[in-house]
Design an enzyme around this catalytic site. Structure first.
Site, PDB file in Angstrom:
ATOM      1  N   ASP A 177       0.838  -1.208   0.000  1.00  0.00           N
ATOM      2  CA  ASP A 177       0.000   0.000   0.000  1.00  0.00           C
ATOM      3  C   ASP A 177       0.876   1.263   0.000  1.00  0.00           C
ATOM      4  O   ASP A 177       0.557   2.253  -0.654  1.00  0.00           O
ATOM      5  CB  ASP A 177      -0.931  -0.002   1.223  1.00  0.00           C
ATOM      6  CG  ASP A 177      -1.831  -1.229   1.228  1.00  0.00           C
ATOM      7  OD1 ASP A 177      -2.339  -1.591   0.154  1.00  0.00           O
ATOM      8  OD2 ASP A 177      -1.993  -1.846   2.298  1.00  0.00           O
ATOM      9  N   HIS A 204      -5.507  -3.584   5.440  1.00  0.00           N
ATOM     10  CA  HIS A 204      -5.153  -3.892   4.051  1.00  0.00           C
ATOM     11  C   HIS A 204      -6.354  -4.417   3.276  1.00  0.00           C
ATOM     12  O   HIS A 204      -6.383  -5.576   2.859  1.00  0.00           O
ATOM     13  CB  HIS A 204      -3.983  -4.890   3.999  1.00  0.00           C
ATOM     14  CG  HIS A 204      -3.592  -5.226   2.592  1.00  0.00           C
ATOM     15  ND1 HIS A 204      -3.009  -4.314   1.742  1.00  0.00           N
ATOM     16  CD2 HIS A 204      -3.731  -6.353   1.868  1.00  0.00           C
ATOM     17  CE1 HIS A 204      -2.801  -4.870   0.561  1.00  0.00           C
ATOM     18  NE2 HIS A 204      -3.240  -6.113   0.604  1.00  0.00           N
TER      19      HIS A 204
HETATM   20  N1  LIG Z   1      -0.534  -8.476   1.775  1.00  0.00           N
HETATM   21  C1  LIG Z   1      -0.594  -8.055   0.524  1.00  0.00           C
HETATM   22  O1  LIG Z   1      -0.361  -6.876   0.253  1.00  0.00           O
HETATM   23  C2  LIG Z   1      -0.905  -9.004  -0.578  1.00  0.00           C
HETATM   24  C3  LIG Z   1      -1.384 -10.263  -0.316  1.00  0.00           C
HETATM   25  N2  LIG Z   1      -1.647 -11.141  -1.323  1.00  0.00           N
HETATM   26  C4  LIG Z   1      -2.159 -12.468  -0.948  1.00  0.00           C
HETATM   27  O2  LIG Z   1      -1.087 -13.418  -0.970  1.00  0.00           O
HETATM   28  C5  LIG Z   1      -1.634 -14.731  -1.132  1.00  0.00           C
HETATM   29  C6  LIG Z   1      -0.846 -15.515  -2.168  1.00  0.00           C
HETATM   30  O3  LIG Z   1      -0.999 -14.952  -3.439  1.00  0.00           O
HETATM   31  P1  LIG Z   1      -0.296 -15.634  -4.733  1.00  0.00           P
HETATM   32  O4  LIG Z   1       1.114 -15.936  -4.442  1.00  0.00           O
HETATM   33  O5  LIG Z   1      -0.631 -14.784  -5.879  1.00  0.00           O
HETATM   34  O6  LIG Z   1      -1.104 -16.997  -4.830  1.00  0.00           O
HETATM   35  P2  LIG Z   1      -0.644 -18.343  -5.569  1.00  0.00           P
HETATM   36  O7  LIG Z   1      -1.840 -19.228  -5.664  1.00  0.00           O
HETATM   37  O8  LIG Z   1       0.084 -18.027  -6.817  1.00  0.00           O
HETATM   38  O9  LIG Z   1       0.410 -18.984  -4.557  1.00  0.00           O
HETATM   39  C7  LIG Z   1       0.037 -19.450  -3.306  1.00  0.00           C
HETATM   40  C8  LIG Z   1       0.931 -20.614  -2.955  1.00  0.00           C
HETATM   41  O10 LIG Z   1       0.574 -21.079  -1.661  1.00  0.00           O
HETATM   42  C9  LIG Z   1       0.694 -22.485  -1.674  1.00  0.00           C
HETATM   43  N3  LIG Z   1      -0.072 -23.065  -0.575  1.00  0.00           N
HETATM   44  C10 LIG Z   1      -1.401 -23.258  -0.460  1.00  0.00           C
HETATM   45  N4  LIG Z   1      -1.690 -23.860   0.703  1.00  0.00           N
HETATM   46  C11 LIG Z   1      -0.522 -24.026   1.351  1.00  0.00           C
HETATM   47  C12 LIG Z   1      -0.153 -24.593   2.596  1.00  0.00           C
HETATM   48  N5  LIG Z   1      -1.067 -25.108   3.432  1.00  0.00           N
HETATM   49  N6  LIG Z   1       1.144 -24.603   2.932  1.00  0.00           N
HETATM   50  C13 LIG Z   1       2.081 -24.096   2.107  1.00  0.00           C
HETATM   51  N7  LIG Z   1       1.809 -23.557   0.923  1.00  0.00           N
HETATM   52  C14 LIG Z   1       0.523 -23.520   0.545  1.00  0.00           C
HETATM   53  C15 LIG Z   1       0.193 -22.897  -3.052  1.00  0.00           C
HETATM   54  O11 LIG Z   1       0.637 -24.214  -3.391  1.00  0.00           O
HETATM   55  C16 LIG Z   1       0.801 -21.816  -3.916  1.00  0.00           C
HETATM   56  O12 LIG Z   1       2.075 -22.186  -4.409  1.00  0.00           O
HETATM   57  C17 LIG Z   1      -3.104 -14.526  -1.484  1.00  0.00           C
HETATM   58  O13 LIG Z   1      -3.892 -14.755  -0.343  1.00  0.00           O
HETATM   59  C18 LIG Z   1      -3.171 -13.059  -1.885  1.00  0.00           C
HETATM   60  O14 LIG Z   1      -4.443 -12.510  -1.710  1.00  0.00           O
HETATM   61  C19 LIG Z   1      -1.425 -10.807  -2.618  1.00  0.00           C
HETATM   62  C20 LIG Z   1      -0.913  -9.576  -2.942  1.00  0.00           C
HETATM   63  C21 LIG Z   1      -0.670  -8.554  -1.962  1.00  0.00           C
HETATM   64  O1  LIG Z   2      -5.838  -7.332  -4.241  1.00  0.00           O
HETATM   65  C1  LIG Z   2      -5.510  -8.464  -3.840  1.00  0.00           C
HETATM   66  O2  LIG Z   2      -6.311  -9.388  -3.699  1.00  0.00           O
HETATM   67  C2  LIG Z   2      -4.081  -8.697  -3.497  1.00  0.00           C
HETATM   68  C3  LIG Z   2      -3.636  -7.615  -2.599  1.00  0.00           C
HETATM   69  O3  LIG Z   2      -3.820  -7.678  -1.403  1.00  0.00           O
HETATM   70  C4  LIG Z   2      -3.105  -6.408  -3.213  1.00  0.00           C
HETATM   71  O4  LIG Z   2      -2.725  -6.396  -4.403  1.00  0.00           O
HETATM   72  O5  LIG Z   2      -3.032  -5.402  -2.498  1.00  0.00           O
END
Ligand SMILES: NC(=O)C1=CN([C@@H]2O[C@H](COP(=O)(O)OP(=O)(O)OC[C@H]3O[C@@H](n4cnc5c(N)ncnc54)[C@H](O)[C@@H]3O)[C@@H](O)[C@H]2O)C=CC1
Ligand SMILES: O=C([O-])CC(=O)C(=O)O
Length: 345
Positions: A177, A204
């Site tokens: 953010d 967030h």
């Molecule tokens: N805090 C923030 O600013 C942001 C948060 N996110 C969040 O981050 C998370 C991940 O996003 P992506 O990497 O794009 O998703 P993705 O689906 O590409 O990767 C997630 C990974 O987690 C693994 N996974 C699932 N269950 C698991 C477990 N029990 N133990 C270990 N690994 C496990 C999957 O196999 C996969 O490789 C989402 O919840 C998303 O909303 C995304 C962007 C920004």
């Molecule tokens: O928007 C989403 O779901 C992933 C996230 O948290 C971000 O990009 O800030």
């Protein structure tokens, strides 16, 4: 051939030096849970380039050993190891970790809110938090998985249930953010985004994300102001829409996560005055029932060193903050209630 190799190595070396200008002093084990995912892979890559990391431990329910083998060929000193998805694997991956980053979980698709991920990601984060509380109760836990406003309280309740909760060591990563708020103002003002550092407070998701432009000396008005705030609050949706069902922000998030981990490592290794906004167990709005809140937090060897007050805000920003607090309270309580009812074994 030889000349080309020399050139590419020196160019890459310069990029690495610019990205992480530290010299490694006290090196650290950093663990990534969800390391084979959209965020996990580039995040692990950036951590491999960081000389402050001595050991990089990668875990996922699928593919972590492959990602580790790939990254381990990069010519930096840290040792990289990928672990199998077994109870022993996750335990070994976590043991001795100083920092644990958790991007494990599902991302959004168009039309979904972060809260729509609650049921799936709540269980994933709860189970990984249990493993971390058992294997590395003193580590800094950095929660990336959404909805952060609820997954952080879920993690805290798990640590509390095992008698090892340390509020100074639990962080919801809201750095993206700040990165967006800084980039978007630089686009409006034609400034260098590297010199912008807009404070973003609250939580967030949507209206809980509150950028404080006034504290950086900016005052936008009318439609321009509303559009800027909307873009910061819904920047995640912009990426979700553009990816058209293939997930949410991964590359910018990896950069933001690596930046936050770097700040914690700097602070742990003795650097003073390291400050990042992050979502922590906070006294600032506890009297209003909001027990976690993102504000400027000074980091130190023990994690949270000092939670800075929000400071002076404009009337408009106060209006945003009032809406934020109401939503945030609900998100936090939802996480706490769910995990207490669904703690499992
Ligand atoms: N805090 C923030 O600013 C942001 C948060 N996110 C969040 O981050 C998370 C991940 O996003 P992506 O990497 O794009 O998703 P993705 O689906 O590409 O990767 C997630 C990974 O987690 C693994 N996974 C699932 N269950 C698991 C477990 N029990 N133990 C270990 N690994 C496990 C999957 O196999 C996969 O490789 C989402 O919840 C998303 O909303 C995304 C962007 C920004
Ligand atoms: O928007 C989403 O779901 C992933 C996230 O948290 C971000 O990009 O800030």
């Amino acid at each position: 051939m030889f000349a080309a190799r020399q050139v590419s190595q020196s160019v890459f070396g310069a990029v690495q030096r610019r990205a992480f200008s530290a010299t490694a002093s006290n090196a650290s084990k950093v663990t990534v849970l969800g390391a084979a995912g959209g965020i996990g892979q580039p995040l692990s890559l950036l951590l491999k380039l960081n000389p402050r990391v001595s050991e990089l431990a990668l875990y996922d329910i699928k593919g972590a050993p492959g990602v580790a083998a790939d990254i381990s060929h990069i010519n930096t000193k840290s040792i990289v190891k990928g672990y199998d998805p077994t109870p022993e694997g996750v335990k070994e991956c976590l043991t001795g970790a100083e920092i644990v980053l958790i991007p494990a979980g599902v991302p959004r698709k168009p039309g979904m809110t972060r809260d729509d991920l609650f049921n799936t990601n709540g269980s994933i984060v709860r189970d990984l938090a249990k493993a971390a509380a058992d294997a590395c109760p003193d580590a800094n836990i950095l929660v990336i998985s959404n909805p952060v406003n609820s997954t952080v309280p879920i993690t805290a309740e798990v640590f509390k249930s095992k008698g090892v909760y340390n509020p100074k060591r639990l962080f919801g990563v809201t750095t993206l953010d700040v990165v967006r708020a800084s980039r978007f103002i630089s686009q409006l003002k034609s400034t260098d985004p590297a010199n912008e550092n807009i404070t973003v407070i609250g939580g967030h998701s949507g209206a809980t994300i509150v950028p404080l432009l006034s504290q950086a000396g900016y005052s936008l008005e009318g439609a321009e102001r509303d559009e800027y705030v909307r873009r910061v609050q819904f920047g995640g949706d912009e990426v979700v829409q553009a990816k058209g069902g293939a997930g949410s922000a991964t590359l910018s998030m990896a950069m933001a996560g690596a930046r936050f981990a770097e700040s914690l490592l700097k602070a742990a290794q003795g650097q003073k005055g390291v400050i990042e906004p992050t979502f922590v167990d906070s006294p600032l709005y506890k009297d209003q029932g909001v027990t976690y809140f993102a504000s400027q937090v000074e980091l130190g060897p023990n994690g949270v060193e000092k939670i800075h007050p929000v400071g002076k805000v404009t009337e408009y920003e106060q209006g945003l903050l009032d809406v934020c607090l109401k939503d945030l309270k609900g998100n936090i309580e939802k996480g706490e209630k769910w995990v207490k009812e669904n703690m499992g074994n």
